[in-house]
Design a protein around this motif. Structure first.
Motif, PDB file in Angstrom:
ATOM      1  N   ARG B 207       0.822  -6.710  -5.750  1.00 44.48           N
ATOM      2  CA  ARG B 207       0.110  -7.177  -7.193  1.00 44.48           C
ATOM      3  C   ARG B 207      -1.462  -8.030  -7.010  1.00 44.48           C
ATOM      4  N   ILE B 208      -1.627  -8.513  -5.836  1.00 53.64           N
ATOM      5  CA  ILE B 208      -2.786  -9.059  -5.365  1.00 53.64           C
ATOM      6  C   ILE B 208      -3.897  -7.318  -5.075  1.00 53.64           C
ATOM      7  N   ARG B 211      -3.993  -4.426  -8.094  1.00 52.59           N
ATOM      8  CA  ARG B 211      -4.551  -4.872  -9.227  1.00 52.59           C
ATOM      9  C   ARG B 211      -5.930  -6.032  -9.140  1.00 52.59           C
ATOM     10  N   ILE B 212      -5.191  -7.429  -8.282  1.00 58.99           N
ATOM     11  CA  ILE B 212      -6.553  -8.314  -8.075  1.00 58.99           C
ATOM     12  C   ILE B 212      -8.122  -7.421  -7.853  1.00 58.99           C
ATOM     13  N   GLU B 215     -10.078  -5.099  -9.337  1.00 54.65           N
ATOM     14  CA  GLU B 215     -10.934  -5.715 -10.559  1.00 54.65           C
ATOM     15  C   GLU B 215     -11.770  -6.532  -9.719  1.00 54.65           C
ATOM     16  N   LEU B 216     -11.829  -7.702  -8.619  1.00 57.71           N
ATOM     17  CA  LEU B 216     -12.823  -8.169  -7.623  1.00 57.71           C
ATOM     18  C   LEU B 216     -14.060  -7.501  -7.563  1.00 57.71           C
TER      19      LEU B 216
END
Lengths: 332, 332
Positions: B207-208, B211-212, B215-216
């Motif tokens: 997920r990191i 997804r994350i 986004e970053l």
């Protein structure tokens, strides 16, 4: 959380920093939005809780970014008049300033806003400026630094008290979440304006708020708390390291009229973390605009570690190393 | 980046930590996936670059989580045989162990894998265990800590050298991105297996990753670099603070057979950041399983700041404060 617990929590933050003694004169930066309307009413609650009176003034800036901002100023003026408080307002053409200065609207808006708040606080005799940043803002601010790239300094987040201007800027709500503020407003049946640009994810801050934080919350629902707590613990750690840096600076740097001198051998004994910060401190003391890049830092660490003669410049500053002595001076 | 530059970068990481001298015996933890296949070939390249020979062994664990894992072990065995290297394999029933021990499959898998690697390295005479964690893994690991809640310790990320087991575990690829490893594999026309669970976002790490981080990256395309650099700078800062903690411990803690004693007055002079860590160090030295929560820390800081008599317990440890003396001892 009920209203009383919320008031106690804000009071606790203020007490920890010995803020807002009796009869304080506080200028509240207000947008008419939920956070600053809650701040306005909470500071009245705090005064009642402490059986004292504050002189509260309300200041709002029209940034000329949204068509409805004029109406919001009028709406707020009515609210403030009804409460019998002092009211201050001004207008800046932030979009034009942003273009002229080649800075983002957020940056320019912040600069002109704080400068004006400071002027009003000065001329009208306020002791403090209060702003409504809360725990969610704190987490977003720390994440923004993390994303852009930072060391410890950026991870501390915003301080409850900051002294960037003459009049101290106070953030009484840093230990309160947005959700808690909204519950307070609902409980007290208070009204507020909604800023239509808050959902526009072209703004970096809104992207962090609406996209990134929810993703992080899917892994840890208490992530805002976790990040805000990190900010507090990093502040404590940074205090230790900054203190060591000041001590090392005083011990190791000889200041003459035109130059600063250091011994390579003495510097080498300091931990790398202190060496990096000592160099930043030294450069800033000559030219306050200099922020050393990692590459600059590596160059300077390298000078310390080798015994070779070396000369180079960083912006307006010349660094020469010969035998054990490093000299630093302004070229002009 | 071309292959030569990549080899030089890995070599630089190894040189900085004085790793892999001539004729080193290195056990490579391999999954057959891209990262560890790249590591295997890069360590052969490093040996050639340094004009030396290493004894390389390849170890793979079948975690019994995916049906295709058996085939991957056979595939890797063929690859390793063709290269003429030593090959070791074992099978753990991680899903069953996970249920029995009430720990996640990731946690159990990691525990049994490292323990087995250490045993093989021991019995087969290897000096090092090499694992394939790269810069993207580093950024993900730091983010995972940030999300779960951490202080400085969690922000340092993984170390190039760690000593959690007898045989040191080495991470030669921490300064190399996943993209660079994939480019290397493509350039050298090397094959590898794809782990089908890598895209399953029920796993926190995925997920990191999926997804994350994207986004970053929409805010800062170089965010992986920024976070990995933060890890390095935090490691330097933490070294300073850990060192001060050790010094404070030696100066302030009197150790008797059955108890440890401290002076409130002396402790009070230490910065809060050092006090917190000194307490953790003291408690761990009595019971290595204790991790102080923030609430525990506040309780202990409170004892130091007040002059009152107080007694309380944290798990198996009793703390009593009377006059200037705090005593800490195991209840059993």
């Amino acid at each position: 959380m009920n209203v009383k617990a919320l008031i106690r929590r804000v009071n606790h933050t203020l007490k920890l920093h010995k803020l807002f003694p009796e009869h304080s004169r506080i200028l509240i930066a207000c947008s008419g939005g939920p956070d600053s309307m809650a701040l306005l009413h909470l500071l009245q609650d705090i005064a009642a809780h402490r059986h004292t009176k504050y002189k509260l003034g309300i200041a709002i800036v029209d940034h000329s970014i949204r068509p409805e901002s004029k109406d919001e100023v009028l709406w707020l003026q009515n609210q403030v008049d009804a409460l019998g408080l002092s009211f201050y307002t001004t207008t800046f053409d932030v979009p034009t300033l942003s273009k002229d200065l080649k800075l983002s609207e957020e940056t320019v808006g912040r600069q002109v806003r704080y400068q004006w708040l400071n002027e009003i606080a000065h001329s009208e005799g306020y002791d403090y400026i209060a702003v409504a940043h809360h725990k969610d803002d704190q987490a977003e601010s720390i994440l923004a630094h993390l994303i852009r790239g930072t060391g410890l300094n950026g991870l501390t987040g915003m301080a409850v008290v900051s002294h960037d201007y003459d009049i101290p800027v106070i953030r009484p709500l840093l230990d309160v979440t947005k959700e808690e503020l909204l519950a307070y407003l609902a409980d007290r049946k208070l009204t507020y304006c909604i800023d239509s640009t808050n959902d526009d994810i072209r703004y970096q801050r809104n992207r962090i708020r609406h996209r990134i934080i929810p993703e992080l919350e899917s892994i840890n629902p208490n992530v805002v708390d976790a990040i805000a707590r990190l900010g507090c613990s990093v502040s404590e750690d940074l205090a230790v390291i900054s203190n060591l840096t000041v001590q090392a600076f005083e011990r190791l740097v000889t200041i003459d009229k035109n130059e600063m001198r250091l011994s390579r051998k003495a510097l080498r004994k300091e931990p790398v973390a202190i060496q990096r910060r000592l160099w930043q401190r030294l450069m800033s003391s000559i030219d306050s605009d200099i922020t050393l890049t990692t590459a600059h830092q590596e160059q300077l660490l390298d000078i310390v570690n080798t015994g070779e003669g070396k000369t180079f410049t960083i912006k307006s500053i010349k660094v020469t190393a010969q035998c054990d002595t490093i000299k630093v001076y302004c070229k002009h």
